[in-house]
Design an enzyme around this catalytic site. Structure first.
Site: not given
Ligand code: FMN
Length: 395
Positions: A84, A282, A285, A313
């Site tokens: 996002g 996530h 997060r 992931d």
């Molecule tokens: C900046 C950022 C924004 C994200 N926004 C979303 C989102 O809007 N919806 C969602 O399902 N996951 C979101 N995620 C999670 C990612 O889809 C994913 O699960 C995660 O980044 C995977 O881990 P990695 O960054 O270590 O590869 C976000 C991750 C990041 C870093």
């Protein structure tokens, strides 16, 4: 693929370039995790505790990294995940990252907080655009997004299940980067100190009119408006498997649940006729203190059997990490920050560079463990530690 003009020889280099280019608050938004960041770090640490078992004396001269997913052949075992606010990280970020993914031949996941509507993304192959939706408290907002995904003929619908409640990211309160975005002295100074981003991204939006979350219904997702209606962003705390059953009846294409991390939920998902799940927390997060994705993968793979495609992931910054997950039964790996750092560093060129680096590293690691194809990778190619011991003193 993978511009040599981007001076990055691994994803860590792209992260360094991203740190330099972005205001501190925005860089923290993409790189940090919830609360004490236990899960954020554990995602990385758990991957480091898994070791590859190298078989030798095998002809690996002609390696094939392709996989089959939802009836499609993909040239790489990678899905570009939803991140996002990619549109904040780079001007028209979602367009740039989608172009990079499609150029590499892998799916790109666009989400609820995209500045570009799904229908407006470039797509020679619409089936390679996946659409992620958060379960929202306002079901009309959820339903609107499902309809738009159907109209845009999205290749898969991804429902994020690990965010029933908004997560606690205390660093955002410290750095002032919150939605709706209200400039403070600290954020203004931070932004002025990063003129590349200020001119290349922020000012361009400012000149053409500040963007909104384009996949939400009109009137919603005004992140730069002081008195914005944010009701459409509130999480659906009451969203259950019943909603998923109803969605399954409505959505005929591939339906993927993101944020599944237990054998119990994997089995329920399979019983609901779901096509795929993404083992995910996530990226650390959401719920801090939950298990690393790679540690949850074996039980989910075991429960899913052949009934659905299991992806994973969280913390995949090296091709060798992706090879570990594939050997442990993942059909594909979703990358989040890896391509996002590339985007932040250099837009399309940077995201392409990230995918190029992943491809090179996967190819090298596969060859060195003695596998010519992804299908040849199996549990005999990894040493996985037994369940993490309880800390001493734990009752
Ligand atoms: C900046 C950022 C924004 C994200 N926004 C979303 C989102 O809007 N919806 C969602 O399902 N996951 C979101 N995620 C999670 C990612 O889809 C994913 O699960 C995660 O980044 C995977 O881990 P990695 O960054 O270590 O590869 C976000 C991750 C990041 C870093």
């Amino acid at each position: 693929m993978g511009s040599k003009r981007v001076p990055a020889y691994n994803i860590h280099d792209l992260e360094r370039l991203a740190r330099r280019r972005l205001p501190h608050g925005l860089f923290e938004f993409i790189t940090r995790g919830a609360e004490d960041e236990i899960t954020l770090h554990e995602n990385l640490a758990s991957l480091k505790r898994i070791f590859l078992r190298q078989r030798v004396g095998i002809d690996v001269s002609d390696r094939d990294l392709s996989i089959e997913l939802f009836g499609q052949r993909l040239p790489l075992p990678i899905i570009v995940g939803v991140t996002g606010l990619s549109g904040m990280v780079h001007y028209r970020g979602e367009v740039e990252i989608a172009r990079a993914a499609l150029r590499a031949g892998v799916p790109y996941t666009v989400g609820s907080t995209s500045f570009t509507a799904l229908a407006d993304l470039p797509a020679e192959r619409r089936d390679k655009l996946w659409c992620q939706i958060y379960p929202t408290k306002r079901r009309d907002v959820f339903d609107y997004q499902v309809e738009k995904a159907a109209e845009a003929r999205a290749g898969a619908l991804v429902i994020t299940m690990d965010s029933a409640i908004a997560s606690n990211r205390e660093y955002m309160r410290h750095n002032g980067f919150n939605i709706p975005i209200k400039p403070t002295l600290r954020t203004v100074i931070d932004t002025l100190a990063h003129p590349g981003w200020l001119i290349g991204t922020y000012l361009r939006y400012w000149l053409e009119g500040m963007p909104r979350f384009a996949n939400l219904p009109p009137g919603h997702g005004q992140l730069f408006k002081k008195d914005a209606d944010v009701t459409g962003l509130a999480f659906g705390e009451d969203f259950t498997w019943q909603d998923i059953a109803e969605l399954r009846r409505r959505w005929p294409g591939p339906l993927v649940l993101k944020g599944i991390s237990t054998r119990e939920d994997a089995a329920i998902a399979a019983d609901h006729g779901i096509d795929g799940i993404i083992v995910s927390n996530h990226g650390g997060r959401s719920l801090d203190g939950c298990v690393a994705s790679i540690a949850a993968l074996p039980e989910v793979v075991d429960a899913a059997g052949e009934r659905l495609a299991v992806m994973v992931d969280g913390g995949f910054l090296r091709g060798s990490d992706i090879v570990k997950a594939l050997a442990m039964g993942a059909r594909a790996v979703m990358v989040g920050r890896g391509t996002l750092y590339g985007l932040a560093a250099a837009g399309y060129e940077g995201a392409s560079r990230a995918l190029f680096l992943y491809r090179e590293e996967i190819s090298r690691a596969m060859g060195l463990v003695g596998c010519r194809t992804v299908a040849a990778l199996g549990p005999n190619h990894v040493t996985v530690p037994s369940a993490t011991a309880m800390p001493s003193g734990w009752r």
